[in-house]
Design a protein around this motif. Structure first.
Motif, PDB file in Angstrom:
ATOM      1  N   THR A  84      83.828  23.251 -22.697  1.00 12.85           N
ATOM      2  CA  THR A  84      83.256  21.961 -22.288  1.00 12.85           C
ATOM      3  C   THR A  84      83.359  21.805 -20.773  1.00 12.85           C
ATOM      4  O   THR A  84      84.095  22.535 -20.098  1.00 12.85           O
ATOM      5  N   GLY A  85      82.612  20.833 -20.249  1.00 13.09           N
ATOM      6  CA  GLY A  85      82.720  20.499 -18.833  1.00 13.09           C
ATOM      7  C   GLY A  85      81.820  21.292 -17.922  1.00 13.09           C
ATOM      8  O   GLY A  85      81.944  21.197 -16.689  1.00 13.09           O
ATOM      9  N   ASP A  86      80.871  22.049 -18.460  1.00  9.46           N
ATOM     10  CA  ASP A  86      79.935  22.787 -17.619  1.00  9.46           C
ATOM     11  C   ASP A  86      78.817  21.841 -17.174  1.00  9.46           C
ATOM     12  O   ASP A  86      78.444  20.921 -17.896  1.00  9.46           O
ATOM     13  N   ASN A  87      78.267  22.066 -15.986  1.00 12.50           N
ATOM     14  CA  ASN A  87      77.169  21.198 -15.526  1.00 12.50           C
ATOM     15  C   ASN A  87      75.879  21.956 -15.258  1.00 12.50           C
ATOM     16  O   ASN A  87      74.978  21.454 -14.591  1.00 12.50           O
ATOM     17  N   ASP A  91      73.551  28.916 -16.256  1.00 16.27           N
ATOM     18  CA  ASP A  91      74.380  29.924 -15.599  1.00 16.27           C
ATOM     19  C   ASP A  91      75.325  30.576 -16.607  1.00 16.27           C
ATOM     20  O   ASP A  91      75.292  30.294 -17.801  1.00 16.27           O
ATOM     21  N   SER A  92      76.166  31.486 -16.119  1.00 19.30           N
ATOM     22  CA  SER A  92      77.102  32.207 -16.990  1.00 19.30           C
ATOM     23  C   SER A  92      78.511  31.635 -16.911  1.00 19.30           C
ATOM     24  O   SER A  92      79.462  32.253 -17.364  1.00 19.30           O
ATOM     25  N   VAL A  93      78.655  30.440 -16.337  1.00 24.39           N
ATOM     26  CA  VAL A  93      79.950  29.756 -16.290  1.00 24.39           C
ATOM     27  C   VAL A  93      80.014  28.822 -17.491  1.00 24.39           C
ATOM     28  O   VAL A  93      79.186  27.918 -17.630  1.00 24.39           O
ATOM     29  N   TYR A  94      80.978  29.031 -18.373  1.00 23.49           N
ATOM     30  CA  TYR A  94      81.001  28.313 -19.638  1.00 23.49           C
ATOM     31  C   TYR A  94      81.778  27.003 -19.586  1.00 23.49           C
ATOM     32  O   TYR A  94      81.614  26.151 -20.438  1.00 23.49           O
ATOM     33  N   GLY A  95      82.658  26.826 -18.612  1.00 21.56           N
ATOM     34  CA  GLY A  95      83.456  25.614 -18.533  1.00 21.56           C
ATOM     35  C   GLY A  95      84.886  25.850 -18.994  1.00 21.56           C
ATOM     36  O   GLY A  95      85.406  26.964 -18.937  1.00 21.56           O
ATOM     37  N   THR A  96      85.521  24.791 -19.496  1.00 20.29           N
ATOM     38  CA  THR A  96      86.919  24.848 -19.920  1.00 20.29           C
ATOM     39  C   THR A  96      87.011  25.189 -21.401  1.00 20.29           C
ATOM     40  O   THR A  96      86.411  24.496 -22.231  1.00 20.29           O
ATOM     41  N   PRO A  97      87.740  26.257 -21.779  1.00 18.73           N
ATOM     42  CA  PRO A  97      87.849  26.593 -23.207  1.00 18.73           C
ATOM     43  C   PRO A  97      88.618  25.517 -23.965  1.00 18.73           C
ATOM     44  O   PRO A  97      89.629  25.006 -23.488  1.00 18.73           O
ATOM     45  N   THR A  98      88.132  25.180 -25.153  1.00 20.72           N
ATOM     46  CA  THR A  98      88.774  24.123 -25.942  1.00 20.72           C
ATOM     47  C   THR A  98      89.203  24.597 -27.322  1.00 20.72           C
ATOM     48  O   THR A  98      90.305  24.299 -27.758  1.00 20.72           O
ATOM     49  N   LEU A 224      74.472  22.842 -25.204  1.00 20.44           N
ATOM     50  CA  LEU A 224      73.878  21.522 -25.385  1.00 20.44           C
ATOM     51  C   LEU A 224      74.487  20.577 -24.372  1.00 20.44           C
ATOM     52  O   LEU A 224      75.712  20.534 -24.209  1.00 20.44           O
ATOM     53  N   CYS A 225      73.633  19.805 -23.689  1.00 16.02           N
ATOM     54  CA  CYS A 225      74.101  18.948 -22.603  1.00 16.02           C
ATOM     55  C   CYS A 225      73.778  17.482 -22.880  1.00 16.02           C
ATOM     56  O   CYS A 225      72.773  17.162 -23.522  1.00 16.02           O
ATOM     57  N   THR A 226      74.628  16.614 -22.369  1.00 11.87           N
ATOM     58  CA  THR A 226      74.302  15.205 -22.234  1.00 11.87           C
ATOM     59  C   THR A 226      74.057  14.936 -20.755  1.00 11.87           C
ATOM     60  O   THR A 226      74.430  15.732 -19.892  1.00 11.87           O
ATOM     61  N   THR A 236      78.275  21.480 -23.284  1.00 18.06           N
ATOM     62  CA  THR A 236      79.204  22.193 -24.158  1.00 18.06           C
ATOM     63  C   THR A 236      78.568  23.529 -24.521  1.00 18.06           C
ATOM     64  O   THR A 236      77.409  23.585 -24.926  1.00 18.06           O
ATOM     65  N   ASN A 237      79.325  24.608 -24.368  1.00 16.28           N
ATOM     66  CA  ASN A 237      78.841  25.950 -24.665  1.00 16.28           C
ATOM     67  C   ASN A 237      79.615  26.529 -25.842  1.00 16.28           C
ATOM     68  O   ASN A 237      80.851  26.492 -25.857  1.00 16.28           O
ATOM     69  N   VAL A 238      78.884  27.050 -26.803  1.00 18.49           N
ATOM     70  CA  VAL A 238      79.487  27.689 -27.968  1.00 18.49           C
ATOM     71  C   VAL A 238      79.104  29.164 -27.933  1.00 18.49           C
ATOM     72  O   VAL A 238      77.923  29.511 -28.027  1.00 18.49           O
TER      73      VAL A 238
END
Length: 246
Positions: A84-87, A91-98, A224-226, A236-238
């Protein structure tokens, strides 16, 4: 797909695309209260679909050879990581793993039909025809057509479907278009790869899928983005990855 799917794209899975399990329960109203919004298909950011699918009987690639594993590979194990937390969903940056989860995918072939199960529960039924592949599951009222023979750059599916992430669903159908985007020599140590890219017309969903010949899915990335009131994205990237048992 089952109700606890992180991303449900019934057509990408969307059609033949598979997603991981798990999630929480956020609603459209809760996101709007937090200053976020999901841009719906009917908004000014959505465009009319002008995609025409070409259901031909020959092409450079027979997707049957890539979407489905050989009979020898009857069971596949997947690891699903959620970030989560990607903007930027491109890109290939997924954000923070949850979260991290796992599932086992199996398939059985009977004539021209292939039945998929996840963790021993029915997931989808595929029927191979001369010019298309039809997908059915328990979330759809009718089968979905996927182009069977395609060249690079061809659209292979034009989907109108509800998309769900962490229990979040749009109130109208999204328009999602899938294209046979590229070939790669290898991906995740597997050779002979086809890359399929799917994107919603409102640009808040993107799926990237990698298929190895006679192996099927080796990697898929669903995003999927808000969008908040200042147009900042929160995605959020899965990431689902085929991981053979050693």
């Amino acid at each position: 797909m089952k109700n606890n799917k992180l991303i449900t794209l019934t057509t990408a899975t969307i059609l033949f695309f598979l997603s991981g399990c798990g999630g929480t329960d956020a609603t459209i109203e809760e996101l709007q209260d937090a200053g976020k919004t999901v841009v719906e298909q009917g908004s000014s950011q959505a465009k009319k679909s002008d995609i025409v699918l070409d259901f031909k009987t020959e092409g450079t690639y027979d997707l049957n050879d890539y979407l489905f594993p050989s009979q020898i590979l009857s069971q596949k194990n997947f690891r699903v990581k959620t970030y989560t937390g990607d903007n930027d969903l491109t890109d290939s940056v997924y954000g923070t793993p949850t979260t991290t989860s796992f599932y086992i995918q199996t398939h059985e072939t009977d004539g021209n039909q292939i039945t998929y199960k996840e963790n021993d529960k029915f997931d989808a039924l595929y029927t191979l025809l001369n010019d298309r592949i039809q997908r059915e599951d328990d979330t759809q009222s009718k089968s979905v057509d996927i182009v069977r023979f395609a060249d690079i750059g061809d659209y292979i599916s034009n989907i109108e479907e509800r998309l769900s992430l962490y229990g979040l669903s749009t109130t109208t159908n999204l328009k999602i278009q899938c294209k046979l985007n590229n070939t790669l020599e290898s991906k995740n140590n597997y050779p002979n790869i086809l890359q399929v890219v799917c994107q919603s017309q409102n640009a808040l969903y993107r799926g990237e899928y990698f298929y190895a010949k006679e192996i099927g899915t080796v990697l898929e990335i669903n995003s999927l983005c808000t969008q908040d009131l200042s147009n900042e994205l929160n995605c959020t990237n899965v990431v689902s990855e085929y991981r053979p048992l050693s």
